[in-house]
Design a protein around this motif. Structure first.
Motif, short mmCIF file in Angstrom:
data_model
loop_
_atom_site.label_atom_id
_atom_site.label_comp_id
_atom_site.label_asym_id
_atom_site.label_seq_id
_atom_site.Cartn_x
_atom_site.Cartn_y
_atom_site.Cartn_z
N ASP A 79 0.83 -1.21 0.00
CA ASP A 79 0.00 0.00 0.00
C ASP A 79 0.86 1.26 0.00
N LEU A 80 1.95 1.23 0.76
CA LEU A 80 2.81 2.39 0.89
C LEU A 80 3.65 2.63 -0.36
N ASN B 260 -0.52 5.97 -6.63
CA ASN B 260 -1.97 6.16 -6.47
C ASN B 260 -2.65 6.43 -7.80
N SER C 241 -2.06 6.53 0.83
CA SER C 241 -1.98 5.08 0.62
C SER C 241 -3.29 4.35 0.80
N LYS D 108 5.34 8.30 -4.27
CA LYS D 108 3.88 8.27 -4.31
C LYS D 108 3.28 9.64 -4.62
#
Length: 741
Positions: free
Chosen positions: A51-52, A56, A140, A180
């Motif tokens: 997730d991290l 996105n 995240s 991210k």
């Protein structure tokens, strides 16, 4: 004890009690908030290294769950720790979280400082209390929608930030954030941003360039050095440099030297090595639909570039591809500058299943979407929804109602209303007037029903404007192809209006799904919808119909043409706009064709190419009906078929028209034979619909084209607000003679 001493003792006692009570309230409040905090965090989503680390990217799906777009125009480039300069990390920490290396996920000092700043207005409401770790968590697993900015979400965000700090080092957390962060222009991660903006890797950038990248995530649009506001971008870079000086990462001299560098220095117009190998990126044939999806997501409070959403849409990808191909390759247009806007709607629920904003648009992404423009006259497509529909709905008119086609001037003016042939036909039936698209009978009908009732009828179909409607609007409304398709869809489904919509569901990173479902409202009686439909069939099938070019064998369809001529004082000939709107029980399609700048030389539509809208409609409907064939409409119980002068006509049961010989019509009951209520064939030809068959049939214009079905004109009207940054040109007010069809 003296009175003074007693008073002093009493005051001290009251103060003591006050602080005891206050302390009790504070303890209770802290206890309550603590319980509430742990209650909220008990339902916090799980967060993993995947997730991290993942970017996105919002993914958009069609109605068959196929990926049609990913909001990221670049190939994914993940920067490892040894590929990230320490100068960039220092810049990020300085501007975003100067106590980053001291806290453990949340910073109470920062939160208190933010609260004080916001209360006293020292930061104009912009100061936040989130640490870099909290920002990473939000990027995240949470969305950035305004509706999600709650105490519950903040509690979960803080709890997860603390847990992230327990399992990952500060260096790893910075790496995650750097890879991210959204950097504008569909770019995720600062390594890819370095390539996109400068054509270099992060390790090759200088202090000025790194400072700008460090400051961009707060507002990628404003601080974008390529397309944003250069003043804002420069100020943001300098703000980062000054923060680095305060945190002693660079000297004042270094900051001053970097601040003197132009913000556009070193930009790479070719955007380095960011080309994507994803076939779903930058697909031109879905551009207009995706553009509207992005606008809708933002209207819902989401940030499609930061929230990592899964968006399931109502798009029929196959229909969309065929629509694009038909407009760009199969149907003849006057030239490549001649444009179109097309909307296709499912009448049963309002789902927008296909949309095209233009043809031959080049490499422009999310450009002008002509399917939602509201500043071009719809011509005679207005007649069913503003003139004859209200007349049936409120006055119970039958299809054989006598209407007059004779000399007419708009009240209070010298403006004469003509038809395309500059002739008048005298008394005729409403059916014939609509099929032949005669103008004077339409306006006289509008006069009888009244603008007030017509306005109500339009509003129920999702059409309104700030200024009051005028009689001229009865033959020329300023509405978009999407609005036209949605309004006619109510005729197709028996009188229910569905607000058109693109998105079926939105799923955020924490697994929560918001679904959208149709909410139809009755806009007219079923009898009105059926009687209009029955008349509009003749637009295709009647020898004098204005849309005979769009006739399709075996397809149960109804529809209306619309064209507008140039104002008399413009000294231009030809047609400005050509429309075709039609529907079956399964699809409603509206097609506009014309030029973005109709008053420029060479921008009028010749008579031959006024039929492009009909051919385009025909190609699309032929394809769609072959995939999902629609049965004919069934006559409602309150509609009576009557033979009038040897023609099948319709009237409302119980109305004076159904039981009288008014106007000396020869009224006879029509047979109950079901064939008399339906022209639907019992079979459908099993032809193969493909590019080649359409091209063979339509690349040459049918010999049945006649000049009688080409003329129209604009009328005066106040347009509604415009949708796009660079709208196509608006008609000027026209007080000259008016002709429309």
């Amino acid at each position: 004890m003296s009175n003074n001493n007693q008073k002093t003792f009493h005051i001290h006692n009251l103060i003591k009690k006050f602080f005891i009570y206050l302390s009790g309230i504070i303890i209770i409040l802290i206890f309550t908030l603590t319980i509430l905090f742990f209650y909220y965090v008990s339902s916090a989503p799980k967060i993993s290294e995947d997730d991290l680390s993942r970017q996105n990217i919002t993914t958009i799906y069609d109605n068959q769950d196929r990926v049609i777009s990913r909001l990221g125009i670049q190939k994914i480039e993940y920067a490892k720790n040894n590929q990230i300069p320490s100068t960039l990390k220092n810049a990020i920490v300085s501007i975003e979280d100067r106590r980053f290396y001291k806290h453990h996920g949340i910073d109470l000092v920062r939160i208190f400082g933010a609260a004080v700043s916001n209360i006293f207005g020292h930061s104009s409401g912009m100061q936040g209390g989130s640490t870099l770790t909290q920002q990473l968590v939000k990027l995240s697993v949470f969305s950035t929608a305004d509706s999600d900015r709650t105490f519950k979400r903040k509690a979960q965000e803080a709890w997860l930030a603390i847990n992230v700090e327990r399992h990952f080092t500060k260096s790893q957390i910075l790496d995650f954030y750097i890879n991210k962060a959204y950097m504008g222009n569909g770019i995720y991660g600062m390594q890819t941003a370095a390539q996109y903006y400068y054509g270099k890797d992060l390790m090759e950038l200088n202090l000025s360039e790194l400072a700008l990248l460090a400051g961009m995530p707060q507002s990628p649009t404003y601080y974008n050095p390529a397309t944003g506001n250069l003043k804002y971008a420069t100020n943001r870079r300098n703000e980062v440099l000054n923060a680095m000086v305060r945190n002693k990462y660079i000297t004042q001299g270094e900051a001053k030297q970097a601040s003197h560098e132009s913000i556009t220095s070193g930009l790479d117009p070719n955007h380095g090595n960011v080309s994507s190998s994803d076939p779903n990126v930058k697909e031109k044939f879905i551009d207009s639909y995706i553009k509207e999806i992005l606008d809708e997501l933002q209207a819902q409070g989401y940030n499609p570039y930061k929230d990592g959403l899964k968006v399931h849409t109502n798009l029929d990808l196959n229909a969309q591809l065929y629509l694009y191909t038909a407009a760009n390759k199969l149907v003849p247009f006057q030239n490549n500058k001649m444009q179109t806007g097309i909307a296709v709607i499912n009448p049963h629920n309002g789902k927008i299943i296909a949309m095209l904003g233009g043809r031959h648009t080049g490499n422009i992404m999310y450009g002008l979407n002509r399917a939602v423009q509201t500043n071009r006259s719809s011509g005679s497509t207005a007649k069913p929804i503003m003139d004859y529909g209200p007349a049936i709905e409120y006055l119970d008119w039958p299809t054989f109602k006598t209407v007059q086609d004779n000399y007419f001037t708009f009240p209070g003016t010298h403006t004469v209303l003509y038809d395309f042939d500059k002739k008048y036909k005298g008394a005729m039936t409403m059916r014939d007037a609509l099929i032949q698209s005669r103008n004077v009978p339409a306006i006289r009908s509008l006069q009888e029903v009244g603008l007030k009732k017509s306005t109500i009828f339009l509003k129920k179909l999702g059409i309104s404007q700030k200024e009051p409607y005028t009689l001229q609007n009865g033959i020329a409304l300023y509405i978009s192809p999407l609005q036209v398709a949605a309004a006619y869809a109510a005729f197709a489904n028996g009188g229910i209006y569905y607000k058109p919509y693109y998105i079926n569901s939105i799923t955020t990173q924490d697994g929560k799904t918001k679904r959208f479902s149709p909410n139809g409202k009755r806009a007219m009686k079923e009898s009105t919808a059926y009687m209009i439909t029955d008349m509009l069939k003749g637009v295709f099938s009647d020898p004098e119909g204005s849309g005979t070019v769009a006739q399709i064998s075996g397809v149960n369809q109804a529809g209306k043409t619309g064209t507008t001529n140039y104002p008399k004082d413009s000294k231009k000939s030809g047609v400005m706009d050509s429309w075709m709107v039609g529907y079956t029980k399964n699809y409603s399609i509206a097609v506009w064709t014309g030029y973005d700048h109709p008053f420029q030389p060479g921008s009028s539509i010749s008579e031959r190419y006024t039929k492009s809208s009909q051919l385009l409609y025909r190609a699309i409907m032929k394809y769609l009906d072959y995939q999902n064939h629609a049965q004919d409409w069934v006559v409602p119980n309150n509609v009576q078929a009557i033979k009038v002068n040897n023609k099948r006509q319709l009237a409302i049961y119980g109305s004076k028209w159904a039981n009288s010989t008014e106007n000396n019509y020869n009224l006879k009951p029509y047979s109950n034979n079901s064939n008399m209520f339906s022209s639907s064939p019992s079979f459908r030809p099993k032809e193969n619909i493909n590019e080649h068959s359409i091209k063979d049939n339509q690349n040459s214009f049918p010999s049945s084209y006649t000049s009688s079905s080409t003329s129209n004109s604009s009328s005066t009207s106040n347009s509604t607000s415009e949708r796009i940054n660079k709208p196509i040109e608006q008609y000027p007010n026209n007080n000259n003679n008016i002709t429309v069809r």
